[in-house]
Design a protein around this motif. Sequence first.
Motif, PDB file in Angstrom:
ATOM      1  N   GLY A  79      -9.885  29.084 -33.832  1.00 22.88           N
ATOM      2  CA  GLY A  79      -9.155  29.064 -32.564  1.00 22.88           C
ATOM      3  C   GLY A  79      -9.900  28.151 -31.619  1.00 22.88           C
ATOM      4  O   GLY A  79     -10.948  27.610 -31.972  1.00 22.88           O
ATOM      5  N   GLU A  80      -9.366  27.981 -30.415  1.00 27.41           N
ATOM      6  CA  GLU A  80      -9.990  27.071 -29.460  1.00 27.41           C
ATOM      7  C   GLU A  80     -11.198  27.769 -28.788  1.00 27.41           C
ATOM      8  O   GLU A  80     -11.027  28.747 -28.058  1.00 27.41           O
ATOM      9  N   PRO A  81     -12.419  27.275 -29.021  1.00 27.67           N
ATOM     10  CA  PRO A  81     -13.613  27.984 -28.523  1.00 27.67           C
ATOM     11  C   PRO A  81     -13.606  28.214 -27.010  1.00 27.67           C
ATOM     12  O   PRO A  81     -14.031  29.267 -26.540  1.00 27.67           O
ATOM     13  N   ILE A 135     -23.430  24.177 -39.080  1.00 29.11           N
ATOM     14  CA  ILE A 135     -23.386  25.629 -38.876  1.00 29.11           C
ATOM     15  C   ILE A 135     -22.296  25.902 -37.842  1.00 29.11           C
ATOM     16  O   ILE A 135     -22.460  25.591 -36.659  1.00 29.11           O
ATOM     17  N   GLY A 136     -21.190  26.428 -38.307  1.00 27.63           N
ATOM     18  CA  GLY A 136     -20.069  26.678 -37.405  1.00 27.63           C
ATOM     19  C   GLY A 136     -20.222  28.008 -36.684  1.00 27.63           C
ATOM     20  O   GLY A 136     -20.786  28.959 -37.224  1.00 27.63           O
ATOM     21  N   ILE A 137     -19.722  28.046 -35.453  1.00 25.92           N
ATOM     22  CA  ILE A 137     -19.635  29.313 -34.706  1.00 25.92           C
ATOM     23  C   ILE A 137     -18.170  29.556 -34.394  1.00 25.92           C
ATOM     24  O   ILE A 137     -17.493  28.703 -33.804  1.00 25.92           O
ATOM     25  N   ASN A 138     -17.705  30.705 -34.812  1.00 28.93           N
ATOM     26  CA  ASN A 138     -16.286  31.049 -34.684  1.00 28.93           C
ATOM     27  C   ASN A 138     -16.117  32.149 -33.642  1.00 28.93           C
ATOM     28  O   ASN A 138     -16.501  33.303 -33.878  1.00 28.93           O
ATOM     29  N   LEU A 139     -15.551  31.793 -32.493  1.00 28.14           N
ATOM     30  CA  LEU A 139     -15.314  32.800 -31.451  1.00 28.14           C
ATOM     31  C   LEU A 139     -13.918  33.414 -31.586  1.00 28.14           C
ATOM     32  O   LEU A 139     -13.511  34.203 -30.745  1.00 28.14           O
ATOM     33  N   PRO A 153      -4.455  36.468 -27.404  1.00 29.53           N
ATOM     34  CA  PRO A 153      -5.682  36.422 -26.603  1.00 29.53           C
ATOM     35  C   PRO A 153      -6.932  36.302 -27.460  1.00 29.53           C
ATOM     36  O   PRO A 153      -6.932  36.669 -28.636  1.00 29.53           O
ATOM     37  N   SER A 154      -7.999  35.813 -26.836  1.00 28.47           N
ATOM     38  CA  SER A 154      -9.287  35.741 -27.527  1.00 28.47           C
ATOM     39  C   SER A 154      -9.834  37.150 -27.707  1.00 28.47           C
ATOM     40  O   SER A 154      -9.673  38.001 -26.828  1.00 28.47           O
ATOM     41  N   PRO A 155     -10.493  37.412 -28.823  1.00 25.94           N
ATOM     42  CA  PRO A 155     -11.083  38.749 -29.020  1.00 25.94           C
ATOM     43  C   PRO A 155     -12.374  38.885 -28.225  1.00 25.94           C
ATOM     44  O   PRO A 155     -12.949  37.886 -27.780  1.00 25.94           O
ATOM     45  N   GLN A 163      -8.145  34.628 -35.689  1.00 27.43           N
ATOM     46  CA  GLN A 163      -7.237  33.497 -35.976  1.00 27.43           C
ATOM     47  C   GLN A 163      -6.226  33.246 -34.844  1.00 27.43           C
ATOM     48  O   GLN A 163      -5.063  32.915 -35.101  1.00 27.43           O
ATOM     49  N   CYS A 164      -6.655  33.420 -33.614  1.00 29.21           N
ATOM     50  CA  CYS A 164      -5.776  33.158 -32.469  1.00 29.21           C
ATOM     51  C   CYS A 164      -6.127  31.813 -31.845  1.00 29.21           C
ATOM     52  O   CYS A 164      -7.293  31.526 -31.606  1.00 29.21           O
ATOM     53  N   CYS A 165      -5.118  31.040 -31.554  1.00 32.24           N
ATOM     54  CA  CYS A 165      -5.347  29.777 -30.852  1.00 32.24           C
ATOM     55  C   CYS A 165      -4.232  29.601 -29.836  1.00 32.24           C
ATOM     56  O   CYS A 165      -3.128  30.136 -29.996  1.00 32.24           O
ATOM     57  N   ASN A 166      -4.511  28.820 -28.791  1.00 31.74           N
ATOM     58  CA  ASN A 166      -3.468  28.553 -27.803  1.00 31.74           C
ATOM     59  C   ASN A 166      -2.598  27.360 -28.203  1.00 31.74           C
ATOM     60  O   ASN A 166      -1.594  27.097 -27.569  1.00 31.74           O
ATOM     61  N   TRP A 167      -3.009  26.616 -29.241  1.00 33.53           N
ATOM     62  CA  TRP A 167      -2.178  25.557 -29.812  1.00 33.53           C
ATOM     63  C   TRP A 167      -1.791  25.960 -31.235  1.00 33.53           C
ATOM     64  O   TRP A 167      -2.327  26.939 -31.776  1.00 33.53           O
ATOM     65  N   HIS A 168      -0.909  25.185 -31.803  1.00 31.73           N
ATOM     66  CA  HIS A 168      -0.469  25.472 -33.183  1.00 31.73           C
ATOM     67  C   HIS A 168      -0.247  24.129 -33.880  1.00 31.73           C
ATOM     68  O   HIS A 168       0.894  23.738 -34.147  1.00 31.73           O
TER      69      HIS A 168
END
Length: 284
Positions: free
Chosen positions: A106-108, A36-40, A62-64, A44-49
């Motif tokens: 993205g990075e949690p 069960i994934g949790i998506n914060l 930025p994180s939402p 679709q923003c991440c600090n890495w690519h």
Amino acid sequence: MPLPSSLFEALQRMAAQQAWQYVYPVWSRRAQGLSIGINLHPNQCCNWHCIYCQVPGLHRGPSPVIDLDHLQEELSACLHWLRQHLHAAKRIFSEDVQDIAFAGDGEPTTSPQFPEALALVERLLSQTSPTDRPARVRLITNGSQMHLTTTQQALKVLQQMGGEVWFKLDAGNDPEMLAVNDARLPLSLHLQRLQACSMACRTWVQTAVMQRRIADQLVTTPALAGYVQALLPLKENIEGILLYGIARPSQQDTLASIQAPDIRLLQQYAQALRTQGFNVRLFA
Ligand code: SF4
């Protein structure tokens, strides 16, 4: 790897019908079943690519703001649905549901609300019978925020919950970190963060092995010798290494420069690590 269960497929249909924003069922190769994934980061923003990242439309930013009440509603509905179906089928919850995993698009840990979201999961599970809980709670992370006190405090909570961290390490030197993760971060600093992480919570390293086409040559990343040398000082700190190839198409590799390694190459990496005393799980 078992085939996707009918339970997973039915849950996936329900998640789509109810248009869940933060909770998503996934049939996980590494978790070996339903996760069960949790998506914060539904933005679709991440600090890495990372070059192999499967998130469509990935971008930096930025994180939402997460609506935690909404997250709680979705997770409660998901757990309730699973309980009903597993009870009816006389199945054992923790055998059919491998984990609740903070992962997503993205990075949690870059979300300032990650500690609150983790506390929410802890609260929900503590209100549930031990027989109606997933096998564990996991954080799947690129490790970039492990130097922060707030992250380390959250990791200690995760440890108390019996959870664990999967920490990304795809490189054995600085140029590989840049080429694979698009992270301008010295490897030495990343390894310090791995150490900090492992001191706060049980930690597995997760590594994607791939081949990159550079000037008509296939180069394997991470290069084995440097990667093993980087990890050796941390051998006693980590639980082990999850080693895997590229299973799904990348959404970032526009030049089609990466390809999955041959199983024999992965086995060679696993063997080299095991010879050095590491616990290795291989996912071809
Ligand atoms: S850290 Fe994860 S979400 Fe972020 S770019 Fe890499 S693979 Fe994608």
